[in-house]
Design an enzyme around this catalytic site. Structure first.
Site, short mmCIF file in Angstrom:
data_model
loop_
_atom_site.label_atom_id
_atom_site.label_comp_id
_atom_site.label_asym_id
_atom_site.label_seq_id
_atom_site.Cartn_x
_atom_site.Cartn_y
_atom_site.Cartn_z
N ARG A 120 -44.17 -14.48 28.83
CA ARG A 120 -43.74 -14.21 30.20
C ARG A 120 -44.34 -12.91 30.72
NH1 ARG A 120 -41.70 -10.50 33.71
NH2 ARG A 120 -40.29 -9.72 32.08
N ASP A 121 -43.88 -11.79 30.19
CA ASP A 121 -44.34 -10.49 30.67
C ASP A 121 -45.84 -10.32 30.44
OD1 ASP A 121 -44.33 -7.95 31.68
OD2 ASP A 121 -42.98 -7.10 30.21
N HIS A 170 -38.42 -0.97 25.69
CA HIS A 170 -39.51 -1.76 26.27
C HIS A 170 -40.58 -0.79 26.77
CE1 HIS A 170 -40.96 -5.41 28.60
NE2 HIS A 170 -41.64 -4.42 29.18
N HIS A 177 -44.67 0.25 27.65
CA HIS A 177 -46.04 -0.15 27.99
C HIS A 177 -46.99 0.92 27.45
CE1 HIS A 177 -45.53 -3.59 30.96
NE2 HIS A 177 -44.29 -3.27 30.60
N CYS A 210 -47.43 -5.05 35.13
CA CYS A 210 -46.47 -5.40 36.17
C CYS A 210 -47.19 -5.55 37.50
CB CYS A 210 -45.39 -4.32 36.27
SG CYS A 210 -44.22 -4.61 37.61
N ASN A 243 -48.17 -4.33 27.43
CA ASN A 243 -47.01 -3.94 26.63
C ASN A 243 -47.43 -3.42 25.26
OD1 ASN A 243 -44.36 -5.22 28.05
ND2 ASN A 243 -46.15 -6.48 28.44
#
Length: 286
Positions: A15-16, A206, A208, A239, A248
């Site tokens: 997803r991300d 989380h 990056h 993003c 990420n």
């Protein structure tokens, strides 16, 4: 240094990692990636986003991906930014959902066209509906360290969002370094304070890798007692509403580090490494 015996890695690549890709990725290729990750031992994955294809066309196949996850028998997270998205996730029988609110109101406005406070009000109805349907709720605090539109994000701004998430009954709160500008000192101090304020809350890190500090930030957060982290195979990601944000934390990097430290993740490192070429073949960045 403190090293926990066990860390949960939550894979967010499907997803991300893929949401920002400009060229449509075949659903069959996404399924192949998810299958390989499941075979590598991931028990939880973020695989779908019930968002408007107008704004995030890469996630237009959310229902089909959800159906595939059910066929595989894996626990998956689906991103649900609003009530309409949540209703789609309920119809798809998603077991876990993820909502997000920016600690930076400037980012939140760019991302969902609402202030932080407006999004928190909307969360009240969403949390209630999700709980009625027996869903696990992950609550993201986006831009929890700094913001490309606002600059510094204060700890009090982060606390304001966490307060509401705790009151509403989030099952876990994911603290996001969305643009990758955190450093280890910030990570340690911020997570330490949050753990002090909310000792019964499960927090997730989380990070990056915009400035190549994602692993260092992860290690710092571990020292503050965090035992769950998101990662993305091949370092995929970025993003759409955070200019310049890199991918990420790479799954293969954190898997290797934790293996070297003797920390159990339940993930098969060699299978992770073997999946990296497939993941990167889906990205325009490599």
């Amino acid at each position: 240094m403190y090293f926990p015996r066990k860390i949960e890695l939550i894979e967010v690549g499907p997803r991300d990692g893929l949401q920002n890709e400009p060229i449509a990725i075949p659903t069959s290729s996404k399924k192949e990636l998810i299958r390989h990750l499941a075979e590598a031992g991931f028990r939880r994955m973020e695989t779908a986003a019930f968002v408007s294809p107008k704004w995030v066309p890469q996630m237009a196949d959310a229902e089909e991906i959800s159906k595939y996850c059910h066929e595989l028998g894996i626990t998956y997270l689906a991103l649900t930014p609003n009530l309409m998205a949540l209703e789609r996730a309920i119809a798809a029988k998603a077991p876990q959902i993820a909502v997000f609110v920016g600690a930076s109101s400037a980012f939140n406005q760019k991302n969902v066209n609402k202030t932080t406070e407006q999004s928190l009000v909307e969360c009240e109805e969403m949390f209630a509906l999700a709980k009625q349907n027996g869903m696990f709720i992950r609550a993201y605090v986006s831009m929890a360290f700094s913001c490309p539109y606002q600059g510094e994000v204060t700890l009090e701004e982060v606390r304001r969002v966490c307060d509401r998430f705790v009151q509403l009954g989030a099952d876990e709160i994911d603290i996001g370094d969305t643009n990758g500008f955190a450093n280890p000192k910030m990570a340690y101090e911020r997570f330490s304070r949050l753990k002090d304020w909310y000792p019964d809350t499960v927090f997730v890190g989380h990070f990056h890798d915009t400035r190549k500090m994602a692993l260092a930030n992860t290690l710092a957060a571990m020292q503050a007692g965090i035992e769950k982290f998101d990662s993305s195979i091949g370092g995929l990601g970025g993003c759409p509403f955070s200019p310049g944000a890199a991918g990420n934390l790479a799954t293969e990097d954190i898997s290797l580090m934790l293996s070297e430290l003797g920390v159990n993740t339940g993930v098969h490192l060699e299978k992770v490494k073997q999946t990296v070429p497939l993941a990167r073949s889906l990205s325009s960045r490599f």
